[in-house]
Design an enzyme around this catalytic site. Sequence first.
Site, PDB file in Angstrom:
ATOM      1  N   ALA A   1       0.822  -1.088  -0.121  1.00 46.33           N
ATOM      2  CA  ALA A   1       0.082  -0.082   0.086  1.00 46.33           C
ATOM      3  C   ALA A   1       0.853   1.218  -0.002  1.00 46.33           C
ATOM      4  O   ALA A   1       0.343   2.322  -0.429  1.00 46.33           O
ATOM      5  CB  ALA A   1      -0.885   0.058   1.161  1.00 46.33           C
TER       6      ALA A   1
ATOM      7  N   ARG B   1     -22.427  -4.502  18.342  1.00 42.87           N
ATOM      8  CA  ARG B   1     -23.563  -4.587  19.322  1.00 42.87           C
ATOM      9  C   ARG B   1     -23.342  -4.702  20.553  1.00 42.87           C
ATOM     10  O   ARG B   1     -23.620  -4.173  21.294  1.00 42.87           O
ATOM     11  CB  ARG B   1     -24.587  -5.493  18.689  1.00 42.87           C
ATOM     12  CG  ARG B   1     -25.993  -5.003  18.402  1.00 42.87           C
ATOM     13  CD  ARG B   1     -26.979  -6.102  17.753  1.00 42.87           C
ATOM     14  NE  ARG B   1     -26.125  -7.207  17.349  1.00 42.87           N
ATOM     15  CZ  ARG B   1     -26.542  -8.054  16.335  1.00 42.87           C
ATOM     16  NH1 ARG B   1     -27.913  -7.839  15.560  1.00 42.87           N
ATOM     17  NH2 ARG B   1     -25.814  -9.007  15.738  1.00 42.87           N
TER      18      ARG B   1
ATOM     19  N   GLY C   1     -20.009 -19.693   9.845  1.00 45.02           N
ATOM     20  CA  GLY C   1     -20.147 -18.091   9.446  1.00 45.02           C
ATOM     21  C   GLY C   1     -20.159 -18.004   8.106  1.00 45.02           C
ATOM     22  O   GLY C   1     -19.925 -16.829   7.543  1.00 45.02           O
TER      23      GLY C   1
ATOM     24  N   GLU D   1     -15.341  -5.341  -3.371  1.00 48.24           N
ATOM     25  CA  GLU D   1     -14.750  -6.377  -4.064  1.00 48.24           C
ATOM     26  C   GLU D   1     -15.518  -7.818  -3.281  1.00 48.24           C
ATOM     27  O   GLU D   1     -15.880  -8.527  -3.625  1.00 48.24           O
ATOM     28  CB  GLU D   1     -13.299  -6.742  -3.893  1.00 48.24           C
ATOM     29  CG  GLU D   1     -12.786  -7.877  -4.252  1.00 48.24           C
ATOM     30  CD  GLU D   1     -13.109  -8.297  -5.938  1.00 48.24           C
ATOM     31  OE1 GLU D   1     -14.011  -8.948  -6.129  1.00 48.24           O
ATOM     32  OE2 GLU D   1     -12.608  -7.365  -6.868  1.00 48.24           O
TER      33      GLU D   1
ATOM     34  N   ASP E   1     -29.435 -13.770  -1.883  1.00 47.55           N
ATOM     35  CA  ASP E   1     -27.894 -13.553  -1.790  1.00 47.55           C
ATOM     36  C   ASP E   1     -27.466 -13.485  -3.247  1.00 47.55           C
ATOM     37  O   ASP E   1     -26.708 -12.497  -3.669  1.00 47.55           O
ATOM     38  CB  ASP E   1     -27.494 -14.310  -0.824  1.00 47.55           C
ATOM     39  CG  ASP E   1     -25.981 -13.898  -0.649  1.00 47.55           C
ATOM     40  OD1 ASP E   1     -25.690 -12.687   0.053  1.00 47.55           O
ATOM     41  OD2 ASP E   1     -25.219 -14.541  -1.166  1.00 47.55           O
TER      42      ASP E   1
ATOM     43  N   LYS F   1     -25.770 -10.557  -5.845  1.00 45.64           N
ATOM     44  CA  LYS F   1     -24.312 -10.557  -6.615  1.00 45.64           C
ATOM     45  C   LYS F   1     -24.676 -10.604  -7.886  1.00 45.64           C
ATOM     46  O   LYS F   1     -23.695 -10.045  -8.447  1.00 45.64           O
ATOM     47  CB  LYS F   1     -23.742 -12.026  -5.763  1.00 45.64           C
ATOM     48  CG  LYS F   1     -23.341 -11.834  -4.464  1.00 45.64           C
ATOM     49  CD  LYS F   1     -23.079 -13.326  -3.914  1.00 45.64           C
ATOM     50  CE  LYS F   1     -22.619 -13.340  -2.301  1.00 45.64           C
ATOM     51  NZ  LYS F   1     -22.765 -14.706  -1.904  1.00 45.64           N
TER      52      LYS F   1
ATOM     53  N   GLU G   1     -25.902 -15.726   5.708  1.00 50.28           N
ATOM     54  CA  GLU G   1     -26.465 -14.582   5.847  1.00 50.28           C
ATOM     55  C   GLU G   1     -27.174 -14.450   7.280  1.00 50.28           C
ATOM     56  O   GLU G   1     -27.487 -15.749   7.916  1.00 50.28           O
ATOM     57  CB  GLU G   1     -27.310 -14.043   4.998  1.00 50.28           C
ATOM     58  CG  GLU G   1     -26.670 -14.024   3.609  1.00 50.28           C
ATOM     59  CD  GLU G   1     -25.394 -12.905   3.627  1.00 50.28           C
ATOM     60  OE1 GLU G   1     -25.631 -11.782   3.839  1.00 50.28           O
ATOM     61  OE2 GLU G   1     -24.229 -13.611   3.295  1.00 50.28           O
TER      62      GLU G   1
ATOM     63  N   LYS H   1     -23.568  -6.904  -0.097  1.00 50.57           N
ATOM     64  CA  LYS H   1     -23.864  -7.005  -1.567  1.00 50.57           C
ATOM     65  C   LYS H   1     -25.465  -6.612  -1.448  1.00 50.57           C
ATOM     66  O   LYS H   1     -25.995  -5.922  -2.325  1.00 50.57           O
ATOM     67  CB  LYS H   1     -23.877  -8.638  -2.031  1.00 50.57           C
ATOM     68  CG  LYS H   1     -24.311  -9.678  -1.116  1.00 50.57           C
ATOM     69  CD  LYS H   1     -23.144  -9.845  -0.130  1.00 50.57           C
ATOM     70  CE  LYS H   1     -23.461 -10.719   0.947  1.00 50.57           C
ATOM     71  NZ  LYS H   1     -22.996 -12.093   0.813  1.00 50.57           N
TER      72      LYS H   1
HETATM   73  P1  NDP Z   1     -21.912 -10.919  11.459  1.00 48.56           P
HETATM   74  O1  NDP Z   1     -23.127 -11.288  11.967  1.00 48.56           O
HETATM   75  O2  NDP Z   1     -20.767 -12.018  11.951  1.00 48.56           O
HETATM   76  O3  NDP Z   1     -21.378  -9.602  11.749  1.00 48.56           O
HETATM   77  C1  NDP Z   1     -22.081  -8.333  12.022  1.00 48.56           C
HETATM   78  C2  NDP Z   1     -21.247  -7.409  12.915  1.00 48.56           C
HETATM   79  O4  NDP Z   1     -21.979  -6.162  12.943  1.00 48.56           O
HETATM   80  C3  NDP Z   1     -21.212  -7.851  14.239  1.00 48.56           C
HETATM   81  O5  NDP Z   1     -19.875  -7.834  15.053  1.00 48.56           O
HETATM   82  C4  NDP Z   1     -22.502  -7.288  14.960  1.00 48.56           C
HETATM   83  O6  NDP Z   1     -22.362  -7.015  16.415  1.00 48.56           O
HETATM   84  C5  NDP Z   1     -22.471  -5.998  14.350  1.00 48.56           C
HETATM   85  N1  NDP Z   1     -23.861  -5.387  14.377  1.00 48.56           N
HETATM   86  C6  NDP Z   1     -25.114  -5.876  13.756  1.00 48.56           C
HETATM   87  N2  NDP Z   1     -25.972  -5.135  14.385  1.00 48.56           N
HETATM   88  C7  NDP Z   1     -25.342  -3.802  14.963  1.00 48.56           C
HETATM   89  C8  NDP Z   1     -25.914  -2.834  15.197  1.00 48.56           C
HETATM   90  N3  NDP Z   1     -27.296  -2.505  15.306  1.00 48.56           N
HETATM   91  N4  NDP Z   1     -25.302  -1.779  16.054  1.00 48.56           N
HETATM   92  C9  NDP Z   1     -23.662  -2.294  16.053  1.00 48.56           C
HETATM   93  N5  NDP Z   1     -23.321  -3.240  15.575  1.00 48.56           N
HETATM   94  C10 NDP Z   1     -24.136  -4.231  14.819  1.00 48.56           C
HETATM   95  O7  NDP Z   1     -21.822 -10.757   9.877  1.00 48.56           O
HETATM   96  P2  NDP Z   1     -20.783 -11.175   8.897  1.00 48.56           P
HETATM   97  O8  NDP Z   1     -19.535 -10.797   9.222  1.00 48.56           O
HETATM   98  O9  NDP Z   1     -20.888 -12.799   8.350  1.00 48.56           O
HETATM   99  O10 NDP Z   1     -21.242 -10.392   7.484  1.00 48.56           O
HETATM  100  C11 NDP Z   1     -21.006  -8.794   7.462  1.00 48.56           C
HETATM  101  C12 NDP Z   1     -20.962  -8.421   6.042  1.00 48.56           C
HETATM  102  O11 NDP Z   1     -20.213  -9.265   5.180  1.00 48.56           O
HETATM  103  C13 NDP Z   1     -22.590  -8.868   5.634  1.00 48.56           C
HETATM  104  O12 NDP Z   1     -22.920  -7.764   4.584  1.00 48.56           O
HETATM  105  C14 NDP Z   1     -22.488 -10.214   4.871  1.00 48.56           C
HETATM  106  O13 NDP Z   1     -23.360 -10.198   3.751  1.00 48.56           O
HETATM  107  C15 NDP Z   1     -21.175  -9.902   4.160  1.00 48.56           C
HETATM  108  N6  NDP Z   1     -20.276 -11.153   3.712  1.00 48.56           N
HETATM  109  C16 NDP Z   1     -20.155 -12.137   4.704  1.00 48.56           C
HETATM  110  C17 NDP Z   1     -19.421 -13.083   4.239  1.00 48.56           C
HETATM  111  C18 NDP Z   1     -19.357 -14.473   5.245  1.00 48.56           C
HETATM  112  O14 NDP Z   1     -18.679 -15.309   4.880  1.00 48.56           O
HETATM  113  N7  NDP Z   1     -19.934 -14.205   6.316  1.00 48.56           N
HETATM  114  C19 NDP Z   1     -18.794 -13.213   2.973  1.00 48.56           C
HETATM  115  C20 NDP Z   1     -18.981 -12.014   2.247  1.00 48.56           C
HETATM  116  C21 NDP Z   1     -19.897 -10.973   2.449  1.00 48.56           C
HETATM  117  P3  NDP Z   1     -22.100  -8.320  17.383  1.00 48.56           P
HETATM  118  O15 NDP Z   1     -20.996  -8.982  17.085  1.00 48.56           O
HETATM  119  O16 NDP Z   1     -22.051  -7.518  18.715  1.00 48.56           O
HETATM  120  O17 NDP Z   1     -23.349  -8.994  17.169  1.00 48.56           O
HETATM  121  N1  HSE Z   2     -23.678 -15.895   2.772  1.00 47.92           N
HETATM  122  C1  HSE Z   2     -22.882 -15.898   1.760  1.00 47.92           C
HETATM  123  C2  HSE Z   2     -22.572 -17.156   1.087  1.00 47.92           C
HETATM  124  C3  HSE Z   2     -21.926 -15.104   2.206  1.00 47.92           C
HETATM  125  O1  HSE Z   2     -22.890 -18.090   1.744  1.00 47.92           O
HETATM  126  O2  HSE Z   2     -22.187 -16.931  -0.104  1.00 47.92           O
HETATM  127  C4  HSE Z   2     -20.738 -14.724   1.198  1.00 47.92           C
HETATM  128  O3  HSE Z   2     -21.167 -13.688   0.391  1.00 47.92           O
END
Ligand code: NDP
Ligand code: HSE
Length: 436
Positions: free
Chosen positions: A33, A45, A187, A129, A201, A205, A190, A105
């Site tokens: 970078a 949360r 993990g 990405e 989902d 995409k 969704e 997405k």
């Molecule tokens: P998680 O549910 O694991 O994480 C969500 C995070 O957001 C948590 O830390 C949660 O807090 C926090 N959060 C949720 N609501 C609030 C709120 N009201 N105030 C403050 N913080 C909040 O989700 P993912 O990490 O799996 O997914 C995150 C994003 O990435 C999504 O848009 C998903 O579609 C996308 N994504 C996910 C993939 C995957 O493999 N999981 C792959 C590609 C994209 P706390 O932990 O305290 O509950």
């Molecule tokens: N829930 C999504 C999946 C996460 O299973 O493909 C990655 O976008």
Amino acid sequence: MKPVKIGLLGLGTVGGGTVNVLKRNAEEISRRAGRAIEVSHASARDLGKARICDTTGIILTTNPAEVVDAPEVDVVVELIGGVTLAHEMVMKAIHNGKHVVTANKALIAKHGNEIFAAAQAKGVVVAFEAAVAGGIPIIKAIREGLAGNRIEWLAGIINGTGNFILTEMRDKGRDFADVLAEAQALGYAEADPTFDVEGIDAAHKLTILAAIAFGIPLQFEKAYTEGITKITREDVTYAEELGYRIKHLGVARRTEGGIELRVHPTLIPERRLIANVNGVMNAVLVKGDAVGPTLYYGAGAGAEATASAVVADIVDVVRALTADPGNRVPHLAFQPDQLSDLPILPMEEVVTAYYLRLQVEDRPGVLADITRIFGEAGISIEAVLQKEPAEGEANVSLIMLTQRVKERSMNQALAAIARLDAVTGEPIRIRMESLG
Ligand code: NDP
Ligand code: HSE
């Protein structure tokens, strides 16, 4: 030079993975970078929850707005998910003149047109990405690597959870609900897993991929969406006997009348590489007029695989910090004033081949009635397979493969077939793609 400070919204699967990758590979990442990168602020949360990452040295809050408003934060990374709070925070970050990275997405597919217009006006980058196909750099590949091509079509397995479920059901005979619970524990799924299994989902995409492939606005509401919940083990077995695999596919194709934009279970010849993409892996086939078919493969979900794409975007943003906004890669690949108004085709106008399974009485004349209806509708039959009735059952399964036909003709023919006395239950149909 001062390190670039990241404000992270969300410390869940992807947020935690991002902290871990940024820490573990800090030296290599800063060599790429040109600046050190550190997470200075983060929100979640529940601050008492156990995390997959070490948050020592990060200022934590339950209020994401505090992160977005912190004057030290240069780049906001949105990893909350959903389209309410995430939308509000991304717009706030743009308003504050901060660059944004997101894996969301749903947010991009539904509100991307508004978000990119606001980002353009403010001269900031919104990078996404990780929103498509997890760790596969498919956005960069299409937007930059294939920029010399007229993209003809793309087709992909773009939901890791769905592919994981189909693979485990097929290979190990496991139950749908069981495998879904495992995908959630890993993990992959969704927050609302119906988004994974009902194809929503994947449609998010596909909407994004189609926009950057064809230079059209994001139009999620026009995507045809069908999930994997109705796929039975019988159909998987019959498809294999005929030399096919059933995969949940997103297909976007440029035709003379407009753009096909559809997500549904699909029979694919088993000799195709993409038919053999299993588990949480994703793959996207992109056909460009100059390069021909290209295939991109990798993990479609999971903490560090997704973090790989998030961190790549952070590095891109850091490199862009000093670049003139007019010289940056456009968000949706094409210059914003150069988007095309090609229509999205209604599903009835889409042309595909079909796998059909009918439950019929085992008596003379039934097959003739069915083939007559297909003949009148101009539908050619490619193969027929009749399965003897199970012990004590009167009906047989009739499996048919058809040649390519407009969906409207197939709807009409299947409605007429369903009205035949000898046919019981709704005919099952799964679309087929040769992907040649
Ligand atoms: P998680 O549910 O694991 O994480 C969500 C995070 O957001 C948590 O830390 C949660 O807090 C926090 N959060 C949720 N609501 C609030 C709120 N009201 N105030 C403050 N913080 C909040 O989700 P993912 O990490 O799996 O997914 C995150 C994003 O990435 C999504 O848009 C998903 O579609 C996308 N994504 C996910 C993939 C995957 O493999 N999981 C792959 C590609 C994209 P706390 O932990 O305290 O509950
Ligand atoms: N829930 C999504 C999946 C996460 O299973 O493909 C990655 O976008």
